[in-house]
Design a protein around this motif. Structure first.
Motif, PDB file in Angstrom:
ATOM      1  N   VAL A 171       0.844  -1.192   0.000  1.00  0.00           N
ATOM      2  CA  VAL A 171       0.000   0.000   0.000  1.00  0.00           C
ATOM      3  C   VAL A 171       0.884   1.247   0.000  1.00  0.00           C
ATOM      4  CG1 VAL A 171      -1.768   1.257   1.286  1.00  0.00           C
ATOM      5  CG2 VAL A 171      -1.807  -1.243   1.245  1.00  0.00           C
ATOM      6  N   SER A 172       0.495   2.232  -0.818  1.00  0.00           N
ATOM      7  CA  SER A 172       1.257   3.486  -0.866  1.00  0.00           C
ATOM      8  C   SER A 172       0.323   4.650  -1.170  1.00  0.00           C
ATOM      9  CB  SER A 172       2.358   3.412  -1.940  1.00  0.00           C
ATOM     10  OG  SER A 172       1.781   3.399  -3.235  1.00  0.00           O
ATOM     11  N   ASN A 173       0.894   5.831  -1.173  1.00  0.00           N
ATOM     12  CA  ASN A 173       0.196   7.057  -1.545  1.00  0.00           C
ATOM     13  C   ASN A 173      -1.120   7.231  -0.786  1.00  0.00           C
ATOM     14  OD1 ASN A 173       2.122   6.347  -3.622  1.00  0.00           O
ATOM     15  ND2 ASN A 173       1.308   8.058  -4.799  1.00  0.00           N
ATOM     16  N   VAL A 174      -1.085   6.968   0.506  1.00  0.00           N
ATOM     17  CA  VAL A 174      -2.277   7.076   1.341  1.00  0.00           C
ATOM     18  C   VAL A 174      -2.555   8.552   1.631  1.00  0.00           C
ATOM     19  CG1 VAL A 174      -3.327   6.443   3.549  1.00  0.00           C
ATOM     20  CG2 VAL A 174      -1.799   4.829   2.382  1.00  0.00           C
ATOM     21  N   THR A 175      -3.792   8.947   1.406  1.00  0.00           N
ATOM     22  CA  THR A 175      -4.234  10.294   1.761  1.00  0.00           C
ATOM     23  C   THR A 175      -5.520  10.177   2.578  1.00  0.00           C
ATOM     24  OG1 THR A 175      -5.548  10.567  -0.259  1.00  0.00           O
ATOM     25  CG2 THR A 175      -3.252  11.334  -0.330  1.00  0.00           C
ATOM     26  N   ALA A 176      -5.732  11.153   3.425  1.00  0.00           N
ATOM     27  CA  ALA A 176      -6.951  11.183   4.236  1.00  0.00           C
ATOM     28  C   ALA A 176      -7.432  12.618   4.329  1.00  0.00           C
ATOM     29  CB  ALA A 176      -6.678  10.619   5.633  1.00  0.00           C
ATOM     30  N   ARG A 177      -8.740  12.768   4.268  1.00  0.00           N
ATOM     31  CA  ARG A 177      -9.318  14.108   4.441  1.00  0.00           C
ATOM     32  C   ARG A 177     -10.679  13.984   5.093  1.00  0.00           C
ATOM     33  NH1 ARG A 177      -9.560  13.533  -1.395  1.00  0.00           N
ATOM     34  NH2 ARG A 177     -11.706  13.538  -2.099  1.00  0.00           N
ATOM     35  N   GLY A 178     -11.040  15.037   5.774  1.00  0.00           N
ATOM     36  CA  GLY A 178     -12.330  15.066   6.431  1.00  0.00           C
ATOM     37  C   GLY A 178     -13.436  15.372   5.460  1.00  0.00           C
ATOM     38  N   LEU A 179     -14.560  14.731   5.668  1.00  0.00           N
ATOM     39  CA  LEU A 179     -15.780  15.030   4.934  1.00  0.00           C
ATOM     40  C   LEU A 179     -16.792  15.504   5.956  1.00  0.00           C
ATOM     41  CD1 LEU A 179     -16.001  11.918   2.565  1.00  0.00           C
ATOM     42  CD2 LEU A 179     -15.166  14.202   2.015  1.00  0.00           C
ATOM     43  N   LEU A 234     -12.557  10.474   4.179  1.00  0.00           N
ATOM     44  CA  LEU A 234     -12.245   9.726   2.971  1.00  0.00           C
ATOM     45  C   LEU A 234     -10.767   9.393   3.018  1.00  0.00           C
ATOM     46  CD1 LEU A 234     -12.937   8.606   0.147  1.00  0.00           C
ATOM     47  CD2 LEU A 234     -12.355  10.879  -0.755  1.00  0.00           C
ATOM     48  N   VAL A 235     -10.459   8.113   2.937  1.00  0.00           N
ATOM     49  CA  VAL A 235      -9.075   7.649   2.892  1.00  0.00           C
ATOM     50  C   VAL A 235      -8.888   6.970   1.545  1.00  0.00           C
ATOM     51  CG1 VAL A 235      -7.340   6.160   3.955  1.00  0.00           C
ATOM     52  CG2 VAL A 235      -9.053   7.302   5.392  1.00  0.00           C
ATOM     53  N   GLU A 236      -7.849   7.372   0.824  1.00  0.00           N
ATOM     54  CA  GLU A 236      -7.554   6.786  -0.477  1.00  0.00           C
ATOM     55  C   GLU A 236      -6.124   6.277  -0.490  1.00  0.00           C
ATOM     56  OE1 GLU A 236     -10.226   9.178  -3.612  1.00  0.00           O
ATOM     57  OE2 GLU A 236      -8.780  10.439  -2.544  1.00  0.00           O
ATOM     58  N   ALA A 237      -5.892   5.207  -1.272  1.00  0.00           N
ATOM     59  CA  ALA A 237      -4.553   4.623  -1.339  1.00  0.00           C
ATOM     60  C   ALA A 237      -4.378   3.880  -2.653  1.00  0.00           C
ATOM     61  CB  ALA A 237      -4.334   3.664  -0.167  1.00  0.00           C
ATOM     62  N   TYR A 238      -3.121   3.691  -3.033  1.00  0.00           N
ATOM     63  CA  TYR A 238      -2.773   2.782  -4.117  1.00  0.00           C
ATOM     64  C   TYR A 238      -2.441   1.444  -3.476  1.00  0.00           C
ATOM     65  CZ  TYR A 238      -1.971   6.873  -7.138  1.00  0.00           C
ATOM     66  OH  TYR A 238      -2.093   8.025  -7.858  1.00  0.00           O
ATOM     67  N   ALA A 239      -2.810   0.351  -4.161  1.00  0.00           N
ATOM     68  CA  ALA A 239      -2.482  -0.978  -3.665  1.00  0.00           C
ATOM     69  C   ALA A 239      -1.962  -1.820  -4.817  1.00  0.00           C
ATOM     70  CB  ALA A 239      -3.704  -1.641  -3.043  1.00  0.00           C
ATOM     71  N   LEU A 240      -0.762  -2.324  -4.649  1.00  0.00           N
ATOM     72  CA  LEU A 240      -0.186  -3.288  -5.568  1.00  0.00           C
ATOM     73  C   LEU A 240      -0.471  -4.651  -4.971  1.00  0.00           C
ATOM     74  CD1 LEU A 240       1.543  -3.890  -8.057  1.00  0.00           C
ATOM     75  CD2 LEU A 240       3.557  -3.717  -6.573  1.00  0.00           C
ATOM     76  N   ASN A 248      -4.208  -1.242  -8.044  1.00  0.00           N
ATOM     77  CA  ASN A 248      -5.553  -0.793  -7.687  1.00  0.00           C
ATOM     78  C   ASN A 248      -5.544   0.544  -6.962  1.00  0.00           C
ATOM     79  OD1 ASN A 248      -6.815  -3.208  -8.615  1.00  0.00           O
ATOM     80  ND2 ASN A 248      -6.167  -4.234  -6.740  1.00  0.00           N
ATOM     81  N   THR A 249      -6.678   1.197  -7.001  1.00  0.00           N
ATOM     82  CA  THR A 249      -6.927   2.317  -6.103  1.00  0.00           C
ATOM     83  C   THR A 249      -7.995   1.867  -5.119  1.00  0.00           C
ATOM     84  OG1 THR A 249      -8.519   3.265  -7.658  1.00  0.00           O
ATOM     85  CG2 THR A 249      -6.273   4.128  -7.733  1.00  0.00           C
ATOM     86  N   TRP A 250      -7.748   2.183  -3.872  1.00  0.00           N
ATOM     87  CA  TRP A 250      -8.677   1.844  -2.799  1.00  0.00           C
ATOM     88  C   TRP A 250      -9.240   3.129  -2.222  1.00  0.00           C
ATOM     89  CZ3 TRP A 250      -5.543  -2.032   0.729  1.00  0.00           C
ATOM     90  CH2 TRP A 250      -5.423  -3.256   0.075  1.00  0.00           C
ATOM     91  N   SER A 251     -10.542   3.152  -1.993  1.00  0.00           N
ATOM     92  CA  SER A 251     -11.204   4.285  -1.337  1.00  0.00           C
ATOM     93  C   SER A 251     -11.991   3.755  -0.145  1.00  0.00           C
ATOM     94  CB  SER A 251     -12.174   4.989  -2.287  1.00  0.00           C
ATOM     95  OG  SER A 251     -11.474   5.557  -3.365  1.00  0.00           O
ATOM     96  N   PHE A 252     -11.797   4.391   0.991  1.00  0.00           N
ATOM     97  CA  PHE A 252     -12.483   4.023   2.218  1.00  0.00           C
ATOM     98  C   PHE A 252     -13.285   5.221   2.703  1.00  0.00           C
ATOM     99  CE2 PHE A 252      -8.554   1.647   1.998  1.00  0.00           C
ATOM    100  CZ  PHE A 252      -8.853   0.376   2.460  1.00  0.00           C
TER     101      PHE A 252
END
Length: 168
Positions: free
Chosen positions: A90-98, A103-109, A131-135
């Motif tokens: 997992v890489s490039n994890v970002t998080a922001r408030g809604l 919303l947490v997003e990440a790349y997953a190999l 993949n791109t993952w969105s939580f």
């Protein structure tokens, strides 16, 4: 704290500690899949969680239903991925408030081999995905919990039917 408006929602910059805590969620999700650890997933998910991998699976020619509810998601995910020899990076994890959560997003190999074949250098049948993952995450009294997980596929290498080996 800074608030910015976008066309679809209001996002809020997060304190470092909150961003760090949220950033662990994709790592724990990956670890649960790689180790077939249902207890990790149980601690990550809301009771009414929705898991939608159709953006990814439809691109690679597979059908996988949208899963609803923790009692459905955990055995299905552990049953489908757990038996495979997998490794998720997992890489490039970002998080922001809604407005009502995060919303947490990440790349997953994601590297997938048939059960028992991962370390076999002569086994070449595999499925590797970028993949791109969105939580979508809710704040709960027990901490942040995943209310929705969505996976999309940016690229695929190998045989996508390897992903069905544990459930076929």
């Amino acid at each position: 704290m800074t608030t910015t408006s976008t066309s679809t929602s209001t996002t809020t910059a997060l304190p470092f500690e909150t961003e760090w805590e949220l950033g662990r969620l994709p790592l724990l999700w990956a670890r649960a899949l790689d180790t077939a650890d249902a207890t990790v997933l149980e601690g990550l998910l809301t009771d009414d969680v929705v898991v939608d991998m159709t953006p990814a699976t439809s691109k690679i020619g597979l059908e996988f239903p949208v899963l609803e509810g923790r009692d459905t998601v955990i055995p299905t995910m552990i049953g489908a991925v757990g038996p495979l020899d997998t490794m998720h990076a997992v890489s490039n994890v970002t998080a922001r408030g809604l407005g009502d959560g995060y919303l947490v997003e990440a790349y997953a190999l994601a590297q997938h081999h048939l059960p028992g074949e991962g370390p076999d250098v002569t086994a070449t049948r595999h499925a590797m995905m970028g993949n791109t993952w969105s939580f979508l995450v809710r704040a709960t009294p027990s901490g942040p919990r995943v209310a929705r997980f969505t996976m999309d596929c940016r690229w695929m290498e190998g045989d996508p039917t390897v992903l069905l080996a544990a459930i076929s």
